[in-house]
Design an enzyme around this catalytic site. Structure first.
Site, PDB file in Angstrom:
ATOM      1  NE  ARG A 145      -1.851  -1.735   3.526  1.00  0.00           N
ATOM      2  CZ  ARG A 145      -2.200  -1.811   4.802  1.00  0.00           C
ATOM      3  NH1 ARG A 145      -3.389  -1.380   5.188  1.00  0.00           N
ATOM      4  NH2 ARG A 145      -1.358  -2.291   5.699  1.00  0.00           N
ATOM      5  CG  ASP A 163      -1.932  -5.761   3.873  1.00  0.00           C
ATOM      6  OD1 ASP A 163      -1.578  -5.886   2.676  1.00  0.00           O
ATOM      7  OD2 ASP A 163      -1.172  -5.994   4.828  1.00  0.00           O
TER       8      ASP A 163
END
Length: 161
Positions: free
Chosen positions: A19, A130
Site C-alpha cells: 500500500r 491490505d
C-alpha cells in the site's frame, strides 16, 4: 521538517511493499503531472521490518505500471526521526496510525498524522485494506482508493503552506 519552500509527505503501511509504496508512486506521479515534484518531497515506510530492502510487491508494481507509474523505492521501517523530518505522515489504516502515535508519544515529533482515506470522497470505513493475501483485484481496489484520496491529500498539503 523541510525548508520553508518544501513540504514532505511520508506514506505508512505495515510492511512497505504493497500500500505505502503504491501511495508514494501515485502521489509522486500526481505531483509530476502538476509540476509540484520539486516542492513536495515524498517517501514511504512500514511499521514492521519484515521486508526492509525489498522492492514493492510485484502486484503493486503491476497495477502501478498499467497506469504509467513506477515504484522504484525499497522497503524501509519508519523511524522516530521520520516524525520530526516529515510534515505529513499518512497511514493506510488505524492500526498503523496507532503505531505512529505511540512512536510520537515516546520520541516526539510534530508531523501531522492522518489516515489517507480522510481525504477520500468515498471514505468507506476509512482504511486502505491490505491486499497482500488477496488476489490481484485487491490491488486494483487499493489503487483506486489511493488515487481518489491523493487528490484530496494534495489539496490539504497545498492549503497547509
Amino acid at each position: 521538517m523541510d525548508t520553508p519552500e518544501t513540504t514532505s509527505v511520508l506514506f505508512i503501511c505495515l510492511g512497505n511493499i504493497c500500500r505505502s509504496p503504491l501511495a508514494e508512486g501515485v502521489f509522486s506521479h500526481l505531483l509530476r503531472q502538476q509540476g509540484l515534484d520539486e516542492t513536495i518531497r515524498v517517501d514511504s515506510a512500514g511499521t514492521g521490518s519484515w521486508h526492509v530492502g525489498e522492492m514493492a510487491d510485484p502486484r503493486s508494481r503491476e497495477v502501478a505500471g498499467r497506469h504509467g507509474i513506477t515504484l522504484p523505492s525499497r522497503a524501509r521501517q519508519v523511524t522516530p526521526s521520520d516524525l520530526r523530518d516529515f510534515d505529513w505522515v499518512v497511514a493506510m489504516d488505524r492500526s498503523n496510525l496507532q503505531a505512529l502515535e505511540e512512536i510520537r508519544d515516546e520520541d516526539g515529533g510534530d508531523a501531522r498524522l492522518v489516515l489517507l482515506r480522510d481525504f477520500d470522497p468515498e471514505p468507506g470505513d476509512g482504511e486502505v485494506p491490505d491486499p497482500y493475501y488477496g488476489g490481484p483485484r485487491g490491488f486494483d481496489t487499493v489503487y483506486e482508493m489511493v488515487l481518489r484520496s491523493s487528490h484530496g491529500l494534495l489539496e490539504a498539503v497545498q492549503g497547509d503552506d
